[in-house]
Write an enzyme that holds these catalytic residues in place. Structure first.
Site, PDB file in Angstrom:
ATOM      1  N   HIS A 316       0.866  -1.105   0.150  1.00 26.67           N
ATOM      2  CA  HIS A 316      -0.001   0.028   0.098  1.00 26.67           C
ATOM      3  C   HIS A 316       0.948   1.150   0.212  1.00 26.67           C
ATOM      4  CE1 HIS A 316      -3.233   2.752   1.283  1.00 26.67           C
ATOM      5  NE2 HIS A 316      -3.914   1.774   0.677  1.00 26.67           N
ATOM      6  N   ASP A 374      -7.975  -5.485   0.049  1.00 19.80           N
ATOM      7  CA  ASP A 374      -8.214  -6.454  -0.808  1.00 19.80           C
ATOM      8  C   ASP A 374      -8.143  -7.808  -0.884  1.00 19.80           C
ATOM      9  OD1 ASP A 374      -9.701  -4.358  -2.204  1.00 19.80           O
ATOM     10  OD2 ASP A 374      -8.004  -3.495  -2.957  1.00 19.80           O
TER      11      ASP A 374
HETATM   12  N1  ACO Z   1       4.174  -7.485  -4.720  1.00 23.46           N
HETATM   13  C1  ACO Z   1       5.474  -7.460  -4.998  1.00 23.46           C
HETATM   14  N2  ACO Z   1       6.226  -6.411  -4.759  1.00 23.46           N
HETATM   15  C2  ACO Z   1       5.413  -5.326  -4.451  1.00 23.46           C
HETATM   16  C3  ACO Z   1       4.366  -5.302  -4.226  1.00 23.46           C
HETATM   17  C4  ACO Z   1       3.410  -6.411  -4.303  1.00 23.46           C
HETATM   18  N3  ACO Z   1       2.170  -6.565  -4.256  1.00 23.46           N
HETATM   19  N4  ACO Z   1       3.837  -3.962  -3.912  1.00 23.46           N
HETATM   20  C5  ACO Z   1       4.979  -3.164  -3.931  1.00 23.46           C
HETATM   21  N5  ACO Z   1       6.008  -3.957  -4.433  1.00 23.46           N
HETATM   22  C6  ACO Z   1       7.386  -3.708  -4.354  1.00 23.46           C
HETATM   23  C7  ACO Z   1       7.873  -2.932  -5.511  1.00 23.46           C
HETATM   24  O1  ACO Z   1       8.271  -3.669  -6.633  1.00 23.46           O
HETATM   25  C8  ACO Z   1       8.747  -2.107  -5.115  1.00 23.46           C
HETATM   26  O2  ACO Z   1      10.177  -2.778  -5.048  1.00 23.46           O
HETATM   27  P1  ACO Z   1      11.335  -2.009  -5.357  1.00 23.46           P
HETATM   28  O3  ACO Z   1      11.672  -1.173  -4.152  1.00 23.46           O
HETATM   29  O4  ACO Z   1      12.399  -3.410  -5.166  1.00 23.46           O
HETATM   30  O5  ACO Z   1      11.389  -1.562  -6.702  1.00 23.46           O
HETATM   31  C9  ACO Z   1       8.490  -1.719  -3.675  1.00 23.46           C
HETATM   32  O6  ACO Z   1       7.546  -2.780  -3.261  1.00 23.46           O
HETATM   33  C10 ACO Z   1       7.653  -0.324  -3.533  1.00 23.46           C
HETATM   34  O7  ACO Z   1       6.523  -0.805  -4.575  1.00 23.46           O
HETATM   35  P2  ACO Z   1       6.013   0.843  -5.391  1.00 23.46           P
HETATM   36  O8  ACO Z   1       5.313   0.246  -6.779  1.00 23.46           O
HETATM   37  O9  ACO Z   1       7.047   1.808  -5.431  1.00 23.46           O
HETATM   38  O10 ACO Z   1       4.609   1.349  -4.311  1.00 23.46           O
HETATM   39  P3  ACO Z   1       3.538   2.283  -4.476  1.00 23.46           P
HETATM   40  O11 ACO Z   1       3.361   2.896  -3.197  1.00 23.46           O
HETATM   41  O12 ACO Z   1       3.779   3.160  -5.451  1.00 23.46           O
HETATM   42  O13 ACO Z   1       2.510   1.236  -4.902  1.00 23.46           O
HETATM   43  C11 ACO Z   1       0.414  -0.433  -4.930  1.00 23.46           C
HETATM   44  C12 ACO Z   1       1.371   0.771  -4.017  1.00 23.46           C
HETATM   45  C13 ACO Z   1       0.110   0.171  -6.228  1.00 23.46           C
HETATM   46  C14 ACO Z   1      -0.625  -0.710  -3.781  1.00 23.46           C
HETATM   47  C15 ACO Z   1       1.464  -1.741  -4.849  1.00 23.46           C
HETATM   48  O14 ACO Z   1       1.930  -2.056  -3.743  1.00 23.46           O
HETATM   49  C16 ACO Z   1       0.786  -2.643  -5.723  1.00 23.46           C
HETATM   50  O15 ACO Z   1       0.513  -2.690  -6.845  1.00 23.46           O
HETATM   51  N6  ACO Z   1      -0.077  -3.551  -5.006  1.00 23.46           N
HETATM   52  C17 ACO Z   1      -0.657  -4.749  -5.637  1.00 23.46           C
HETATM   53  C18 ACO Z   1      -1.982  -4.072  -6.038  1.00 23.46           C
HETATM   54  C19 ACO Z   1      -3.050  -3.821  -4.700  1.00 23.46           C
HETATM   55  O16 ACO Z   1      -3.039  -4.748  -3.754  1.00 23.46           O
HETATM   56  N7  ACO Z   1      -3.518  -2.682  -4.914  1.00 23.46           N
HETATM   57  C20 ACO Z   1      -4.598  -2.380  -3.932  1.00 23.46           C
HETATM   58  C21 ACO Z   1      -4.163  -0.916  -3.386  1.00 23.46           C
HETATM   59  S1  ACO Z   1      -5.326  -0.849  -1.914  1.00 23.46           S
HETATM   60  C22 ACO Z   1      -6.670  -0.055  -2.581  1.00 23.46           C
HETATM   61  O17 ACO Z   1      -6.778   0.560  -3.395  1.00 23.46           O
HETATM   62  C23 ACO Z   1      -7.838  -0.207  -1.628  1.00 23.46           C
END
Ligand code: ACO
Length: 454
Positions: A316, A374
């Protein structure tokens, strides 16, 4: 952190110093009542001729708000100061709506009046059913929702003047009352079943379940345990401060667009798999994993930089600790499965084991990746009887009040300005137009390697 501070605006000695090129600037530091302070950069461009650069707004407070507070490090979520755990346990969705809209929990009379006004607005203009018939039966219900909620402005002109406080109140009630009716119609349309009219003697969640699951040929009894579970799910999703869809609603509204159009823009944004679409994606992922034995393979894929796969329902932008809504959702999942399904549902088992393994893994620990709301919601919604493509629609129903509350707050804010970010331009510098005859023949590399979209 400045928890407990009550002043807003800059204190006299509270300045941030910024050196840009050869100039030193003093910027005011603003304090909220809780949460990080904010450096006020509103005059930065005027004073220093530079912009701030913040893709994804990870360090930007786009507005002042009194509605919802999140402490992502502690895993805390408050609506108007009340913890989500207490609201989900003791409250119900309609009083949560009132709280988000008006700032306080309603008195008994306020509650009764609000409930009356919402239930008396649940029907939609009869011609909207003709509008539905233009869609393909296999259309995604979110596609239908974007369209029909936007179309409400074509049916309810008398509540589109954003400068009239009375019309804003009418629009507020209409939107919150009618979105579940439209969502149920989208579902019924996909099944080819007749639309079921709302019933004013039922509570918000029960009425919605009946509009989805009843058929005209027999009585439908709403299971109160399931209706209560759905009501709590609505509470958990009701607001989440300046998330992508809420910011979209604010941005759309900042131009003076009417509230129905603004809420439609929020629905469009919510649809994406990184936001509201994640509940659908999380369930699909759990079904694909299928058995606990395959979990390590999926964890390895999520960690592989060369694989775009992510654990859906994990991570998140704000929570770097357990999402408090995910804990409550896990409880609701158990209650619902105990009532209608299998408390030992293999998917629940896969979810629990996946969570357990991920939370022990260095990759997830280092990045503060925990289950979000989720992760368990798909299992719960499926057990309640909803098909996967309705999951994001349910999220949209619940989040509608948050969008409306933020839209109202923004319209009433004397500091309101049209939202208009700037950019760091990295394109070509000034060049002169070249006539077609002087551009030669052949395809450039970019065109050559593009897949023909036809
Ligand atoms: N699985 C694996 N790796 C992940 C995940 C995940 N679900 N989420 C983040 N990471 C990793 C990224 O690859 C990144 O790694 P790095 O530093 O080595 O490059 C690091 O964690 C940070 O991730 P970002 O994408 O920069 O984080 P951001 O804050 O932009 O994204 C998000 C947040 C979009 C929710 C992301 O965690 C994601 O895509 N999760 C899966 C989708 C999801 O569950 N969305 C629901 C959100 S809650 C809602 O809307 C109600």
């Amino acid at each position: 952190m400045s928890e407990g501070k009550t002043d807003t605006g800059a204190g006299k000695d509270d300045k941030a110093l910024l050196r840009v090129h050869d100039r030193e600037l003093e910027l005011n530091v603003l304090h909220g009542t809780m949460g990080p302070d904010a450096v006020d950069v509103r005059n930065l461009y005027r004073q220093a001729g530079v912009f701030t650069f913040d893709v994804g707004f990870t360090s930007t407070a786009s507005c002042e708000s009194k509605i919802t507070f999140i402490d992502g490090e502690k895993g805390m979520l408050l609506y108007r100061g009340y913890p989500i755990e207490q609201l989900a346990r003791y409250g119900d969705y309609l009083e949560t709506c009132y709280l988000l809209l008006y700032g306080d929990l309603p008195t008994q009379d306020e509650r009764a009046r609000f409930e009356h006004e919402i239930t008396r607005h649940t029907m939609v203009h009869e011609q909207i059913s003709s509008f539905f018939r233009g869609f393909r039966r296999d259309a995604h219900p979110m596609a239908i929702m974007v369209a029909v909620v936007g179309a409400l402005s074509a049916f309810y002109h008398d509540s589109t003047d954003i400068n009239d406080p009375y019309q804003r109140e009418v629009a507020t009630r209409r939107i919150i009352a009618k979105v579940p009716t439209l969502a149920a119609m989208a579902y019924k349309y996909s099944l080819g079943q007749p639309f079921i009219y709302p019933r004013n003697d039922l509570d918000y969640a029960s009425n919605f379940m009946r509009m989805c699951f009843a058929v005209p040929t027999e009585d439908y009894h709403v299971n109160p345990i399931l209706a209560r579970a759905l009501d709590r799910i609505f509470i958990l999703h009701a607001d989440h401060e300046q998330n992508a869809s809420t910011s979209t609603v604010r941005l759309a509204g900042s131009s003076g667009a009417n509230p129905f159009a603004c809420i439609a823009s929020g629905i469009a944004c919510l649809w994406g798999p990184a936001h509201g679409g994640a509940n659908e994606a999380a369930l699909k992922m759990l079904m694909e994993i299928g058995t606990p034995e395959r979990i390590p393979e999926y964890i390895a894929r999520a960690k592989d930089r060369n694989d775009p796969f992510r654990l859906m329902g994990f991570g998140h932008r704000v929570y770097k600790n357990y999402d408090p809504r995910a804990r409550i959702m896990q409880q609701i999942a158990q209650e619902v499965l105990a009532e209608v399904g299998d408390p030992n549902d293999p998917l629940l088992e896969v979810a629990r084991r996946l969570e357990e393994m991920a939370l022990k893994d260095e990759y997830f620990i280092e990045r503060g990746l925990y289950p979000n709301i989720d992760f368990y919601s798909g299992i719960t919604l499926r057990a309640l009887g909803f098909p996967t493509d309705m999951f994001t629609v349910l999220f949209a129903i619940a989040r509608t009040v948050g969008w409306v509350a933020h839209w109202r707050e923004m319209i009433a804010d004397p500091q309101r300005k049209i939202g208009r970010p700037r950019q760091l331009y990295t394109g070509p510098t000034l060049r002169d137009y070249v006539p077609m005859t002087e551009r030669g023949t052949g395809l450039s590399d970019a065109v050559h390697h593009r897949n023909d979209p036809c």
